[in-house]
Design a protein around this motif. Structure first.
Motif, PDB file in Angstrom:
ATOM      1  N   GLU A 107      22.352  26.903  20.262  1.00  0.00           N
ATOM      2  CA  GLU A 107      22.127  26.140  19.404  1.00  0.00           C
ATOM      3  C   GLU A 107      22.504  24.519  19.750  1.00  0.00           C
ATOM      4  OE1 GLU A 107      21.401  26.718  16.189  1.00  0.00           O
ATOM      5  OE2 GLU A 107      20.895  28.512  16.777  1.00  0.00           O
ATOM      6  N   THR A 108      22.857  24.410  20.947  1.00  0.00           N
ATOM      7  CA  THR A 108      23.223  22.984  21.395  1.00  0.00           C
ATOM      8  C   THR A 108      22.617  23.119  22.781  1.00  0.00           C
ATOM      9  OG1 THR A 108      25.494  23.199  20.222  1.00  0.00           O
ATOM     10  CG2 THR A 108      25.183  21.675  21.931  1.00  0.00           C
ATOM     11  N   HIS A 128      31.428  29.847  24.724  1.00  0.00           N
ATOM     12  CA  HIS A 128      31.072  28.685  23.752  1.00  0.00           C
ATOM     13  C   HIS A 128      32.455  27.995  23.266  1.00  0.00           C
ATOM     14  CE1 HIS A 128      28.287  26.558  20.895  1.00  0.00           C
ATOM     15  NE2 HIS A 128      28.804  25.780  21.771  1.00  0.00           N
ATOM     16  N   SER A 174      23.801  26.066  25.388  1.00  0.00           N
ATOM     17  CA  SER A 174      25.154  26.744  24.999  1.00  0.00           C
ATOM     18  C   SER A 174      24.646  28.096  24.783  1.00  0.00           C
ATOM     19  CB  SER A 174      25.524  26.299  23.361  1.00  0.00           C
ATOM     20  OG  SER A 174      24.689  26.490  22.714  1.00  0.00           O
ATOM     21  N   THR A 183      25.838  15.407  18.620  1.00  0.00           N
ATOM     22  CA  THR A 183      27.122  15.777  18.018  1.00  0.00           C
ATOM     23  C   THR A 183      28.105  14.844  18.348  1.00  0.00           C
ATOM     24  OG1 THR A 183      27.799  17.286  19.743  1.00  0.00           O
ATOM     25  CG2 THR A 183      26.729  18.073  17.940  1.00  0.00           C
ATOM     26  N   SER A 189      16.450  28.831  27.121  1.00  0.00           N
ATOM     27  CA  SER A 189      17.332  29.037  26.186  1.00  0.00           C
ATOM     28  C   SER A 189      17.755  30.694  26.085  1.00  0.00           C
ATOM     29  CB  SER A 189      16.411  28.790  24.785  1.00  0.00           C
ATOM     30  OG  SER A 189      15.588  29.405  24.587  1.00  0.00           O
ATOM     31  N   TRP A 197      22.891  18.057  21.869  1.00  0.00           N
ATOM     32  CA  TRP A 197      21.957  17.973  20.913  1.00  0.00           C
ATOM     33  C   TRP A 197      22.127  19.240  20.219  1.00  0.00           C
ATOM     34  CZ3 TRP A 197      18.866  13.605  20.298  1.00  0.00           C
ATOM     35  CH2 TRP A 197      18.978  12.606  21.559  1.00  0.00           C
ATOM     36  N   ARG A 198      21.866  19.073  18.535  1.00  0.00           N
ATOM     37  CA  ARG A 198      21.676  20.294  17.881  1.00  0.00           C
ATOM     38  C   ARG A 198      20.521  19.933  17.036  1.00  0.00           C
ATOM     39  NH1 ARG A 198      27.900  20.798  16.140  1.00  0.00           N
ATOM     40  NH2 ARG A 198      28.598  22.076  17.899  1.00  0.00           N
ATOM     41  N   ASN A 199      20.011  21.011  16.402  1.00  0.00           N
ATOM     42  CA  ASN A 199      18.510  20.923  15.410  1.00  0.00           C
ATOM     43  C   ASN A 199      17.477  20.440  16.197  1.00  0.00           C
ATOM     44  OD1 ASN A 199      20.324  22.101  13.167  1.00  0.00           O
ATOM     45  ND2 ASN A 199      20.924  20.003  13.131  1.00  0.00           N
TER      46      ASN A 199
END
Length: 324
Positions: free
Chosen positions: A286-287, A33, A282, A317, A239, A303-305
């Protein structure tokens, strides 16, 4: 051009849009990562994930656009496939091409290292899957599809290879005997992508018919069909923890499916307001990276969250690919 993230039927704010990169056909993260790679026309471009690390690695050697790529499991090697019908193996530290793989008779459309990093699998519009050692010697050729093969994926234990084809099927192959184990029939049109769940028990496929199908990798039986997109689905990925299956579609959205239920009412949908061609998680999950846009204006978002109860926190991000 904006984008938004929502539960089904719910809208949220419009986050930042990223700069375009013509010729972007994929985005992938390195196993550690620390790096992210994409392509711009005939060049593969590797950048540092951490924004404080400036600069980029540009790998230039192919005679046509780069169509696919992969990081070696140790993160030290990188392989590219091209419309020039070749693959090239690179050392990342010095950007040196150490081997060229020749054998495909049409453009290379997918490539992936085996989980132990000792073998490369590549697929092509020539309807074959080829297995190579790291010196570029062809170890075997898998034949059986009647039209172009779009993607290739290794099972987590390295015992199976899955291929997705324009002939409307996915196939599972033995890496011990280099033979076809089973053909997966069910999609009505081209199958664009296939990926294994982290435990290797499920194979997910996506198609021009707008559906995702889930298959038992041991028996080849169909577990079920997931519906929710309204246009062709070009890329899917689990994921790392297996709790989400992400799907990218030409209906201007990316959907994150809860693998415990695959209930449309429980999914998260990212509206990108343009067609989506590729997605990647990732290694830490998380991404999520998405490649969106038409042939003359592709761009990458991170993208995150994206899986939190408050979906307005799902924002991309900074644009890693537009920095120097």
């Amino acid at each position: 051009m904006g984008c938004r993230c929502s539960r089904e039927g719910q809208k949220s704010g419009v986050p930042k849009t990223f700069r375009s990169f013509v010729g972007t056909r994929f985005v992938i993260f390195s196993p550690m990562h620390d790096l992210v790679a994409t392509a711009k026309n005939g060049d593969a471009i590797i950048r540092h994930v951490k924004q404080e690390r400036k600069g980029r690695i540009v790998l230039q050697s192919h005679n046509a656009f780069v169509t696919c790529a992969g990081f070696h499991p140790d993160g030290l090697l990188f392989i590219t496939g091209s419309a020039d019908k070749t693959l090239k193996l690179w050392t990342i530290s010095d950007s040196k091409c150490i081997s060229t793989f020749r054998g495909h008779s049409e453009w290379v459309s997918g490539v992936e290292f085996s989980p132990d990093g000792s073998v490369v699998a590549s697929v092509s519009w020539d309807r074959t899957c080829r297995l190579w050692d790291l010196q570029g010697n062809c170890l075997g050729t898998l034949e059986g599809h009647s039209l172009a093969i779009y993607s290739v994926s290794w099972s987590p234990d390295g015992k199976l290879i899955a291929t997705a084809s324009g002939d409307g099927t996915a196939k599972l192959w033995s890496t011990d005997t280099y033979t076809e184990l089973r053909s997966l029939f069910g999609h009505k049109e081209d199958v664009y992508d296939a990926c294994f769940s982290p435990d290797g028990k499920v194979l997910a496929t996506c198609s021009n018919d707008t559906t995702i199908k889930l298959w038992n990798t041991l028996t080849g039986d169909l577990y079920g069909t997931v519906k929710g997109h309204t246009a062709k689905i070009t890329s899917i990925q689990f994921s790392p923890d297996g709790q989400i299956l992400a799907s990218a579609s030409f209906d201007d959205s990316v959907v994150l499916w809860n693998t415990a239920s695959f209930d449309k009412a429980e999914c998260t949908r990212i509206w990108t307001q343009t067609v989506n061609t590729y997605i990647a998680f990732s290694p830490d999950g998380e991404t999520l990276a998405t490649v969106s846009g038409a042939d003359d204006s592709e761009f990458v978002r991170f993208w995150r969250n994206f899986n939190t109860p408050c979906l307005t926190t799902a924002t991309p991000t900074v644009d890693l690919l537009s920095q120097g």
